[in-house]
Design an enzyme around this catalytic site. Structure first.
Site, PDB file in Angstrom:
ATOM      1  N   ASP A  56     148.815 -47.435 -47.430  1.00 35.98           N
ATOM      2  CA  ASP A  56     149.231 -47.562 -46.026  1.00 35.98           C
ATOM      3  C   ASP A  56     150.631 -46.982 -45.831  1.00 35.98           C
ATOM      4  O   ASP A  56     150.886 -46.224 -44.883  1.00 35.98           O
ATOM      5  CB  ASP A  56     149.271 -49.045 -45.604  1.00 35.98           C
ATOM      6  CG  ASP A  56     147.919 -49.721 -45.589  1.00 35.98           C
ATOM      7  OD1 ASP A  56     147.320 -49.810 -44.510  1.00 35.98           O
ATOM      8  OD2 ASP A  56     147.468 -50.179 -46.653  1.00 35.98           O
TER       9      ASP A  56
ATOM     10  N   ASP B 100     147.210 -45.213 -37.197  1.00 37.63           N
ATOM     11  CA  ASP B 100     146.821 -46.216 -38.194  1.00 37.63           C
ATOM     12  C   ASP B 100     146.573 -45.450 -39.492  1.00 37.63           C
ATOM     13  O   ASP B 100     145.572 -44.752 -39.622  1.00 37.63           O
ATOM     14  CB  ASP B 100     145.563 -46.973 -37.779  1.00 37.63           C
ATOM     15  CG  ASP B 100     145.297 -48.183 -38.686  1.00 37.63           C
ATOM     16  OD1 ASP B 100     145.832 -48.196 -39.814  1.00 37.63           O
ATOM     17  OD2 ASP B 100     144.571 -49.100 -38.276  1.00 37.63           O
TER      18      ASP B 100
ATOM     19  N   ASP C 240     142.977 -47.606 -41.746  1.00 40.45           N
ATOM     20  CA  ASP C 240     142.214 -48.608 -41.000  1.00 40.45           C
ATOM     21  C   ASP C 240     141.135 -49.152 -41.930  1.00 40.45           C
ATOM     22  O   ASP C 240     140.363 -48.399 -42.513  1.00 40.45           O
ATOM     23  CB  ASP C 240     141.583 -47.949 -39.766  1.00 40.45           C
ATOM     24  CG  ASP C 240     140.851 -48.949 -38.883  1.00 40.45           C
ATOM     25  OD1 ASP C 240     141.366 -50.061 -38.707  1.00 40.45           O
ATOM     26  OD2 ASP C 240     139.770 -48.592 -38.374  1.00 40.45           O
TER      27      ASP C 240
ATOM     28  N   THR D  79     142.110 -51.812 -44.318  1.00 43.81           N
ATOM     29  CA  THR D  79     142.859 -52.044 -45.566  1.00 43.81           C
ATOM     30  C   THR D  79     142.189 -53.102 -46.444  1.00 43.81           C
ATOM     31  O   THR D  79     142.101 -52.942 -47.668  1.00 43.81           O
ATOM     32  CB  THR D  79     144.315 -52.471 -45.248  1.00 43.81           C
ATOM     33  OG1 THR D  79     144.946 -51.427 -44.500  1.00 43.81           O
ATOM     34  CG2 THR D  79     145.103 -52.701 -46.522  1.00 43.81           C
TER      35      THR D  79
ATOM     36  N   LYS E 222     133.555 -48.419 -37.026  1.00 46.87           N
ATOM     37  CA  LYS E 222     132.563 -48.911 -36.048  1.00 46.87           C
ATOM     38  C   LYS E 222     132.274 -47.861 -34.983  1.00 46.87           C
ATOM     39  O   LYS E 222     131.125 -47.715 -34.542  1.00 46.87           O
ATOM     40  CB  LYS E 222     133.049 -50.219 -35.428  1.00 46.87           C
ATOM     41  CG  LYS E 222     133.151 -51.369 -36.433  1.00 46.87           C
ATOM     42  CD  LYS E 222     133.578 -52.649 -35.740  1.00 46.87           C
ATOM     43  CE  LYS E 222     133.846 -53.772 -36.723  1.00 46.87           C
ATOM     44  NZ  LYS E 222     135.121 -53.646 -37.440  1.00 46.87           N
TER      45      LYS E 222
ATOM     46  N   ASP F  89     144.431 -48.863 -33.507  1.00 46.20           N
ATOM     47  CA  ASP F  89     143.042 -48.963 -33.979  1.00 46.20           C
ATOM     48  C   ASP F  89     142.083 -48.255 -33.040  1.00 46.20           C
ATOM     49  O   ASP F  89     141.017 -47.805 -33.462  1.00 46.20           O
ATOM     50  CB  ASP F  89     142.597 -50.436 -34.065  1.00 46.20           C
ATOM     51  CG  ASP F  89     143.323 -51.215 -35.135  1.00 46.20           C
ATOM     52  OD1 ASP F  89     143.398 -50.732 -36.273  1.00 46.20           O
ATOM     53  OD2 ASP F  89     143.816 -52.322 -34.841  1.00 46.20           O
TER      54      ASP F  89
END
Length: 327
Positions: A69, A135, A138, A140, A242, A265
């Site tokens: 990250d 991000d 995304d 993590t 998603k 996000d």
């Protein structure tokens, strides 16, 4: 041809001439973000393969940060800032200001994106009008648990509060094919231009397949999913993941009736979804704003669909709407 360009240059101001022969700022930014996201994806893979994830808890066991990250965000923010010093960049990770190593900088541009014509409504945008939501990793938690197909790198670009372009890198795309498979892919999209890097598909037939959180569920989330009367529920990690499910025909709706998702996000995924005719809103059906000064939390939940958004909005229970106040 040279004389033609000279004639054009003679009749145009320097600013107009520059615009006539070079890609629009937005196209250059997206072309840069594409290669920057690929670099970040390579960093994410490298950290995993090193075995030293450097995990720290931010607010709890479901809110983690890893070395990947941190390095990926440093790479993305420093690379974009070098080429576009006037843009506003908002990243997920709260990192101390420090010198960024040169090997983290990506200077390339996607030639394929530079060749495309910018939609007219965005062609005159200036750097200082653009907000970039980042991000760097995304999913993590899934990354630390080996659920690698859930992991994405997200770079979203907003203007006037709207998500107008997005880049998603999947660092471990193809990983389940085992050793020797080419890992990773990058998709991008811009409303008015289209979306690229994947094959758009609808869910077969009239099946309602709802995708939702795997690690942040509660009664309100579950009640809202049930109210959609789904034929199937898929629980996976990562907002970017998603949205990929929606555009590749693996889910009909992404339903998350809870605060938790942040603007970094949803900005990139929303732009790509909008580019193919989909929609992302809060649970009330209201759009989120991506201005630089908005609060980061998507406090009224996330509802995203490729088709039939109004049906899903109409199914949200009153109790959920009362629990989640629209911004």
């Amino acid at each position: 041809m040279t004389s033609l360009l000279a004639a054009i240059a003679h009749h145009l101001s320097p600013e107009c001439y520059a615009m006539s022969v070079s890609p629009a700022v937005l196209m250059r930014l997206v072309a840069s973000a594409h290669t920057v996201a690929e670099k970040a994806g390579a960093i994410v893979r490298k950290v995993l393969h090193s075995g030293e994830l450097g995990i720290v808890e931010k607010t709890g066991a479901n809110d983690l940060q890893t070395l990947a990250d941190r390095l990926a965000q440093q790479s993305i923010c420093a690379s974009l800032s070098r080429h576009f010093p006037k843009i506003t960049i908002i990243g997920e990770e709260d990192l101390p200001a420090e010198e960024i190593k040169e090997d983290l900088i990506e200077s390339g541009f996607s030639e394929e994106i530079l060749q495309k014509t910018c939609p007219e409504e965005y062609s005159g945008l200036k750097e200082e009008e653009l907000v970039v939501w980042v991000d760097p990793l995304d999913g993590t938690k899934e990354y630390t648990e080996g659920l690698l197909d859930n992991v994405t790198v997200l770079i979203g670009i907003a203007y006037g509060g709207r998500a107008i372009a997005g880049v998603i890198n999947q660092p471990f795309y193809n990983y389940e094919r085992g050793a020797g498979a080419a890992l990773g892919r990058t998709m991008w999209g811009m409303p008015g231009l289209g979306a690229f890097g994947f094959q758009l598909r609808d869910v077969p037939g009239d099946r309602r397949i709802v995708t939702t959180t795997r690690s942040h569920s509660n009664k309100v989330v579950t009640d809202c999913v049930d109210a959609m009367e789904p034929h199937e529920v898929v629980r996976v990690g990562g907002a970017g993941n998603k949205i990929i499910q929606l555009v590749e025909g693996k889910a009909s709706a992404y339903v998350f009736a809870s605060p938790g998702c942040k603007k970094w996000d949803t900005c990139a995924p929303e732009a790509i979804l909008h580019a193919v005719g989909g929609k992302l809103t809060d649970m009330h059906g209201n759009a989120y704003c991506y201005d630089a000064n908005v609060k980061h939390m998507n406090s009224a939940g996330v509802l995203a669909t490729l088709r039939n958004h109004e049906y899903y909005v109409s199914r949200v229970p009153q109790s959920v709407l009362q629990a989640l106040k629209s911004e």
